[in-house]
Design an enzyme around this catalytic site. Structure first.
Site, PDB file in Angstrom:
ATOM      1  N   TYR A 147       0.701  -0.867   0.321  1.00 37.42           N
ATOM      2  CA  TYR A 147       0.069  -0.384   0.064  1.00 37.42           C
ATOM      3  C   TYR A 147       0.928   1.267   0.039  1.00 37.42           C
ATOM      4  CZ  TYR A 147      -4.005  -3.111   1.091  1.00 37.42           C
ATOM      5  OH  TYR A 147      -4.997  -3.739   0.888  1.00 37.42           O
ATOM      6  N   LYS A 218       3.237 -13.778   5.853  1.00 42.50           N
ATOM      7  CA  LYS A 218       3.257 -14.734   4.683  1.00 42.50           C
ATOM      8  C   LYS A 218       5.173 -15.247   4.861  1.00 42.50           C
ATOM      9  CE  LYS A 218       1.616 -17.656   1.294  1.00 42.50           C
ATOM     10  NZ  LYS A 218       1.420 -18.672   1.779  1.00 42.50           N
ATOM     11  N   ASP A 275      -1.939 -18.383   5.099  1.00 41.26           N
ATOM     12  CA  ASP A 275      -3.231 -18.995   4.244  1.00 41.26           C
ATOM     13  C   ASP A 275      -3.567 -20.341   5.542  1.00 41.26           C
ATOM     14  OD1 ASP A 275      -0.666 -19.983   4.263  1.00 41.26           O
ATOM     15  OD2 ASP A 275      -0.833 -21.231   2.875  1.00 41.26           O
ATOM     16  N   ASP A 299      -6.080  -6.459   5.555  1.00 40.33           N
ATOM     17  CA  ASP A 299      -7.595  -6.738   4.811  1.00 40.33           C
ATOM     18  C   ASP A 299      -8.009  -7.368   4.156  1.00 40.33           C
ATOM     19  OD1 ASP A 299      -8.601  -4.380   2.907  1.00 40.33           O
ATOM     20  OD2 ASP A 299      -7.283  -4.340   1.616  1.00 40.33           O
TER      21      ASP A 299
END
Ligand code: NAP
Length: 413
Positions: A147, A218, A275, A299
């Site tokens: 972002y 991640k 995930d 988000d």
């Protein structure tokens, strides 16, 4: 009167100035209803000794029509001066060099913590069997990651330059060479930004007597960004004597108390890969509590969690800088222009953002009245169209009608 801030925290006068951005599209409908509900709760809770002095702040279409600017400097100055504000949704202007007014407000005020509590309100139709099992607060880093806005279009001069540089660095390594027609985006994750959001999440968990903070990342794939986020997060966790890190021996000793004055319990800190976290939140939602994560993960996770409890239309949010005592609370939905000025949509997201704001001010009694009124209104099935269309036997009420119902029920047993 202005709210002040020092090392002891916020000092809130009996009649604090609170910045109000009504918003575009459905913004004026939800904010006028929301402010009426907040005012009624404050009046009822404190018998008229306290009241909010709303300070209108121009932004979005209203600002553009009046001043030719989407977000005038004067508006940002007013937000800073009031310290605490609440906003309805704002249109994202097309062209004109502003990517998003929301992102601009967060960046200009350095509101680095996006805080999204997600829990189920009894009676709200939800797609899962046991929505009541999810009760989490998500701390999403608000200033960096993808972002940050550092990106170049495929084929542009800048992308070509970056590709040439990257290919020269990649020579002799296992990295594949990048082709000319490749869009480039940069994902910055810094130690400073990571540590302050994690510190905020852990401090919040301790104050609120929560039992666990989960770092979501991640890092198995993006080792030097998401993996570094996890490592820096654990470094911060180790600063807190009350924290126990999952899988490590030794119980934490804590002499501090939570905000209800009870001795603080040890706080477990663990981490999950993003995930796997999406699966876990669906399969074992009650194992999670406070979640701290980078911008993009946050988000996705906050909307997925909100959807899981049927709460996308009522999910509240806050953007906070804890060190400067600045906070802007906001409805998380958009401007839904087709419903503008119809007095039709659900004001729940603005109202629950108002609840977060009252809690932030330390006006807990008023916050509780609103939650009580809202819960009763939903249980009575007197709801706006979006909920009515999913509930058997519901009576559809207008946006302002829903607000009046909440006010009517807030003091009820
Ligand atoms: P949106 O305004 O959130 O609307 C999408 C749909 O969500 C609506 O058509 C409606 O669904 C439902 N909805 C949204 N708010 C609702 C409410 N309060 N009560 C009941 N239903 C509600 O999303 P969008 O159409 O993608 O975005 C429109 C504009 O808003 C864009 O300019 C976007 O940039 C901006 N935006 C601003 C913010 C913000 O300021 N925080 C956030 C997101 C988007 P049904 O049609 O099914 O009734």
């Amino acid at each position: 009167m202005r709210i002040t801030f020092d090392e002891q925290g916020l000092h809130v006068p009996e009649h604090p100035d609170i910045a109000l951005i009504a918003g575009d599209g459905i913004g004026p409908d939800v904010s006028s209803t929301g402010c009426a509900v907040i005012d009624a709760a404050v009046k009822q809770a404190y018998g008229g000794t306290r009241a909010i002095a709303w300070v209108p702040v121009l932004a979005g279409e209203a600002a553009f029509a009046k001043t030719g600017e989407w977000l005038p400097k004067k508006s940002l100055d007013l937000l800073r001066a009031c310290r605490v504000g609440i906003k309805g949704p704002l249109t994202t202007p097309i062209g004109g060099g502003i990517r998003s007014l929301n992102v601009t407000i967060r960046q200009e005020l350095d509101l680095y913590a996006c805080v999204r509590p997600v829990k189920w309100y009894s009676g709200i139709p939800a797609p899962v069997k046991e929505p009541e099992k999810l009760d989490v607060v998500i701390f999403r880093e608000n200033t960096e990651d993808v972002y940050a806005g550092i990106e170049w279009k495929a084929g542009s001069k800048e992308a070509d330059k970056v590709i040439t540089l990257l290919n020269s660095i990649s020579t002799g390594t296992s990295h594949p060479l990048l082709s000319g027609q490749t869009g480039i985006g940069i994902k910055p994750i810094s130690e400073e930004a990571t540590k302050r959001i994690v510190r905020a999440a852990i401090s919040y968990a301790l104050q609120q007597g929560r039992r666990k903070v989960t770092i979501v990342h991640k890092g198995n794939i993006m080792k030097f960004t998401e993996g570094a986020f996890r490592d820096w997060a654990y470094e911060v966790a180790a600063e807190f004597p009350q924290v126990v890190i999952e899988g490590k021996q030794g119980a934490a000793e804590g002499s501090s108390t939570d905000r209800r004055g009870k001795p603080a319990q040890p706080l477990l800190v663990n981490d999950r890969i993003a995930d796997a976290m999406f699966q876990q939140l669906l399969l074992r939602p009650d194992e999670y509590d406070v979640i701290v994560t980078s911008n993009l993960n946050g988000d996705y996770l906050s909307d997925a969690c909100a959807a899981q409890v049927g709460g996308l239309g009522v999910a509240p949010g806050a953007n906070i800088n804890y060190e400067r005592g600045l906070a802007v609370f906001e409805a998380t939905h958009g401007t839904a222009p087709k419903y503008a000025d119809l007095d039709k949509v659900n004001p729940g997201s603005f109202i629950l953002s108002g609840v977060m704001m009252l809690e932030h001010l330390g006006w807990q009694e008023a916050a509780e009245l609103i939650v009580h009124g809202l819960t009763r209104a939903i249980a009575n099935k007197n709801v706006t169209y979006d909920l009515a269309r999913q509930m058997d036997g519901a009576t559809e009420v207008s946006c302002s009608g829903f607000g009046r119902e909440i006010i009517r029920l807030m003091g009820s047993r």
